[in-house]
Design a protein around this motif. Structure first.
Motif, PDB file in Angstrom:
ATOM      1  N   TRP A 174       0.827  -1.283   0.124  1.00  0.00           N
ATOM      2  CA  TRP A 174      -0.047   0.086  -0.119  1.00  0.00           C
ATOM      3  C   TRP A 174       0.782   1.144  -0.121  1.00  0.00           C
ATOM      4  CZ3 TRP A 174      -3.752  -2.008   4.544  1.00  0.00           C
ATOM      5  CH2 TRP A 174      -4.466  -2.753   3.817  1.00  0.00           C
ATOM      6  N   GLY A 175       1.836   1.089   0.753  1.00  0.00           N
ATOM      7  CA  GLY A 175       2.820   2.469   0.773  1.00  0.00           C
ATOM      8  C   GLY A 175       3.491   2.538  -0.512  1.00  0.00           C
ATOM      9  N   ARG A 176       4.079   1.668  -1.342  1.00  0.00           N
ATOM     10  CA  ARG A 176       4.707   1.732  -2.681  1.00  0.00           C
ATOM     11  C   ARG A 176       3.712   2.311  -3.533  1.00  0.00           C
ATOM     12  NH1 ARG A 176       8.505  -1.399  -5.415  1.00  0.00           N
ATOM     13  NH2 ARG A 176       9.560  -1.388  -3.272  1.00  0.00           N
ATOM     14  N   LEU A 177       2.180   1.620  -3.415  1.00  0.00           N
ATOM     15  CA  LEU A 177       1.311   2.162  -4.551  1.00  0.00           C
ATOM     16  C   LEU A 177       0.533   3.360  -4.009  1.00  0.00           C
ATOM     17  CD1 LEU A 177      -0.430  -1.293  -5.048  1.00  0.00           C
ATOM     18  CD2 LEU A 177       1.342  -0.282  -6.410  1.00  0.00           C
ATOM     19  N   GLY A 178       1.071   3.820  -3.059  1.00  0.00           N
ATOM     20  CA  GLY A 178       0.264   5.271  -2.566  1.00  0.00           C
ATOM     21  C   GLY A 178      -1.226   5.091  -2.057  1.00  0.00           C
ATOM     22  N   THR A 179      -1.276   3.807  -1.751  1.00  0.00           N
ATOM     23  CA  THR A 179      -3.019   3.542  -1.448  1.00  0.00           C
ATOM     24  C   THR A 179      -3.242   4.052   0.159  1.00  0.00           C
ATOM     25  OG1 THR A 179      -2.916   1.375  -2.884  1.00  0.00           O
ATOM     26  CG2 THR A 179      -4.701   1.649  -0.851  1.00  0.00           C
ATOM     27  N   GLY A 180      -4.265   4.921   0.177  1.00  0.00           N
ATOM     28  CA  GLY A 180      -4.644   5.371   1.398  1.00  0.00           C
ATOM     29  C   GLY A 180      -5.848   4.689   2.048  1.00  0.00           C
ATOM     30  N   PRO A 181      -6.769   5.056   2.216  1.00  0.00           N
ATOM     31  CA  PRO A 181      -7.953   4.266   2.754  1.00  0.00           C
ATOM     32  C   PRO A 181      -8.479   3.386   1.945  1.00  0.00           C
ATOM     33  CG  PRO A 181      -8.385   6.393   3.567  1.00  0.00           C
ATOM     34  CD  PRO A 181      -7.028   6.469   2.500  1.00  0.00           C
ATOM     35  N   THR A 182      -8.638   1.837   2.038  1.00  0.00           N
ATOM     36  CA  THR A 182      -9.109   1.136   1.132  1.00  0.00           C
ATOM     37  C   THR A 182     -10.092   0.071   1.712  1.00  0.00           C
ATOM     38  OG1 THR A 182      -8.386  -0.571  -0.483  1.00  0.00           O
ATOM     39  CG2 THR A 182      -7.094  -0.271   1.656  1.00  0.00           C
ATOM     40  N   MET A 183     -10.513  -0.612   0.677  1.00  0.00           N
ATOM     41  CA  MET A 183     -11.673  -1.727   0.891  1.00  0.00           C
ATOM     42  C   MET A 183     -10.557  -2.912   0.782  1.00  0.00           C
ATOM     43  SD  MET A 183     -14.859  -0.665  -1.206  1.00  0.00           S
ATOM     44  CE  MET A 183     -14.112  -0.303  -2.666  1.00  0.00           C
ATOM     45  N   LEU A 184     -11.278  -4.098   1.610  1.00  0.00           N
ATOM     46  CA  LEU A 184     -10.411  -5.157   1.545  1.00  0.00           C
ATOM     47  C   LEU A 184     -11.483  -6.301   1.455  1.00  0.00           C
ATOM     48  CD1 LEU A 184      -7.472  -6.349   2.294  1.00  0.00           C
ATOM     49  CD2 LEU A 184      -8.283  -6.358   4.757  1.00  0.00           C
ATOM     50  N   VAL A 185     -10.968  -7.350   0.578  1.00  0.00           N
ATOM     51  CA  VAL A 185     -11.586  -8.669   0.473  1.00  0.00           C
ATOM     52  C   VAL A 185     -10.630  -9.920   0.760  1.00  0.00           C
ATOM     53  CG1 VAL A 185     -13.023 -10.266  -1.073  1.00  0.00           C
ATOM     54  CG2 VAL A 185     -13.272  -7.763  -1.043  1.00  0.00           C
ATOM     55  N   ALA A 186     -11.082 -10.795   1.649  1.00  0.00           N
ATOM     56  CA  ALA A 186     -10.066 -11.770   2.165  1.00  0.00           C
ATOM     57  C   ALA A 186     -10.874 -13.230   2.083  1.00  0.00           C
ATOM     58  CB  ALA A 186      -9.396 -11.387   3.117  1.00  0.00           C
ATOM     59  N   HIS A 187      -9.892 -14.316   1.857  1.00  0.00           N
ATOM     60  CA  HIS A 187     -10.447 -15.731   1.889  1.00  0.00           C
ATOM     61  C   HIS A 187      -9.591 -16.418   2.572  1.00  0.00           C
ATOM     62  CE1 HIS A 187     -10.765 -19.777  -0.370  1.00  0.00           C
ATOM     63  NE2 HIS A 187     -11.655 -19.550   0.492  1.00  0.00           N
ATOM     64  N   ASP A 188     -10.099 -17.506   3.484  1.00  0.00           N
ATOM     65  CA  ASP A 188      -9.385 -18.405   3.947  1.00  0.00           C
ATOM     66  C   ASP A 188      -8.101 -17.919   4.924  1.00  0.00           C
ATOM     67  OD1 ASP A 188      -8.745 -21.203   4.238  1.00  0.00           O
ATOM     68  OD2 ASP A 188      -6.940 -20.839   3.279  1.00  0.00           O
ATOM     69  N   TYR A 189      -6.825 -18.314   4.632  1.00  0.00           N
ATOM     70  CA  TYR A 189      -5.523 -17.659   5.146  1.00  0.00           C
ATOM     71  C   TYR A 189      -5.607 -16.115   5.166  1.00  0.00           C
ATOM     72  CZ  TYR A 189      -0.482 -17.279   5.707  1.00  0.00           C
ATOM     73  OH  TYR A 189       1.007 -16.619   5.815  1.00  0.00           O
ATOM     74  N   GLY A 190      -6.161 -15.464   4.064  1.00  0.00           N
ATOM     75  CA  GLY A 190      -6.166 -13.973   3.953  1.00  0.00           C
ATOM     76  C   GLY A 190      -6.836 -13.457   4.895  1.00  0.00           C
ATOM     77  N   VAL A 191      -8.090 -14.209   5.716  1.00  0.00           N
ATOM     78  CA  VAL A 191      -8.845 -13.550   6.508  1.00  0.00           C
ATOM     79  C   VAL A 191      -8.189 -13.347   7.850  1.00  0.00           C
ATOM     80  CG1 VAL A 191     -10.961 -14.628   5.739  1.00  0.00           C
ATOM     81  CG2 VAL A 191      -9.790 -15.655   7.603  1.00  0.00           C
ATOM     82  N   SER A 192      -7.163 -14.081   7.950  1.00  0.00           N
ATOM     83  CA  SER A 192      -6.121 -13.973   9.263  1.00  0.00           C
ATOM     84  C   SER A 192      -5.214 -12.778   9.043  1.00  0.00           C
ATOM     85  CB  SER A 192      -5.423 -14.964   9.611  1.00  0.00           C
ATOM     86  OG  SER A 192      -6.147 -16.237  10.008  1.00  0.00           O
ATOM     87  N   VAL A 193      -4.872 -12.521   8.054  1.00  0.00           N
ATOM     88  CA  VAL A 193      -4.232 -11.348   7.481  1.00  0.00           C
ATOM     89  C   VAL A 193      -5.052 -10.029   7.669  1.00  0.00           C
ATOM     90  CG1 VAL A 193      -2.841 -10.103   5.666  1.00  0.00           C
ATOM     91  CG2 VAL A 193      -2.613 -12.601   5.692  1.00  0.00           C
ATOM     92  N   ALA A 194      -6.104 -10.242   7.198  1.00  0.00           N
ATOM     93  CA  ALA A 194      -7.171  -9.059   7.345  1.00  0.00           C
ATOM     94  C   ALA A 194      -7.504  -8.673   8.793  1.00  0.00           C
ATOM     95  CB  ALA A 194      -8.531  -9.474   6.393  1.00  0.00           C
TER      96      ALA A 194
END
Length: 280
Positions: free
Chosen positions: A90-110
């Motif tokens: 996100w820092g590299r892309l200049g992403t500020g506030p964002t929406m997030l979608v996650a599945h399985d392993y990704g939900v723990s990251v979320a």
């Protein structure tokens, strides 16, 4: 979209000393997609076009150890490090506030991202995953890979065994070529050998149970659950607690769907996500 075409449309970005595969598509509201174990961002190939058409700027990535991202041997993989890498992206892309979608392993990251900075995530959608560690039910293959015999079993894993394991958590039919692409992503750079190390996320979920449960339950942004109830790992048995703890959330329960809603019921999943992510 086949896996080779998916890879051709992205790039590898260096973050914190690792190179991660990243794709960006569309214009509009930013949304980041996080995949599950043991596959890759290609799981979202049938979702992304709908999100782009709905007016989203979609970022998808292969987490460290997955797909076409680096797969360092002897590495101590952790959910916290994966969250660090997402924030670095996100820092590299200049992403500020964002929406997030996650599945399985990704939900723990979320959940770790929610614990760190919930205000940054303007909307969050979660698909079948171990949101509560005590409700997570690993299938026999996962238990074996997570055991002391895991490294030996990983070396013996081939496409036939891998596909059989996937079919065990699917409910609707999935074409053979899709399952082959999942294997191709998982086994890139002999990635199958990393499964025992990546599965340490099961331990992370136990250690950080209170932190991650609280991050989910205290999140104040709009929340959507897209759920396959036939999933033996994180299926219908998770829904009562989610409805109890997050009664104001939106639920899209897909009858006859297992662990991979975005693959098994791609149109229904894409429709639910598009409507949620573009709501006023």
């Amino acid at each position: 979209m086949r896996y080779a075409d998916w890879i051709a449309g992205g790039e590898r970005v260096e973050l914190d000393g690792h190179r991660l595969f990243v794709r960006q598509e569309g214009e509009g509201r930013p949304v980041t997609l996080l995949h599950g174990f043991p596959t890759s961002s290609h799981d979202w190939a049938w979702t992304v076009p709908s999100l782009v058409a709905a007016g989203c700027r979609v970022t998808s990535l292969d987490l460290l150890g997955f797909g076409h991202s680096d797969k360092p041997r002897g590495h101590r993989y952790s959910i916290h490090e994966q969250a660090d890498l997402v924030e670095a992206l996100w820092g590299r892309l200049g992403t500020g506030p964002t929406m997030l979608v996650a599945h399985d392993y990704g939900v723990s990251v979320a959940q770790e991202l929610l614990a760190r900075d919930p205000g940054r995530l303007t909307r969050t959608a979660l698909l079948n995953g171990g949101l509560y560690g005590d409700l997570h039910r690993p299938v026999p293959v996962q238990r074996l890979l997570h055991s002391p015999l895991g490294p030996l079993f990983a070396r013996l894993t081939d496409e036939k065994r891998f596909v059989a394991g996937l079919r065990g958590v699917l409910s609707r039919p999935v074409p053979d070529e899709v399952l082959h692409d999942m294997w191709t992503a998982a086994d890139h750079q002999n990635g199958r050998l990393l499964a025992p190390r990546l599965l340490r996320y099961i331990d992370d979920r136990r250690v950080h149970f209170d932190r991650w449960s609280a991050s989910l339950e205290r999140y104040e942004g709009p929340l959507l659950f897209v759920w396959g109830p036939e999933d033996p790992v994180s299926g219908a048995h998770v829904l009562p607690r989610l409805r109890e703890r997050r009664p104001e959330a939106t639920f899209t329960v897909l009858p006859g769907v297992g662990h991979y809603p975005q693959v098994e019921a791609s149109e229904e999943t894409a429709e639910a996500l598009s409507a949620f992510l573009t709501a006023p």
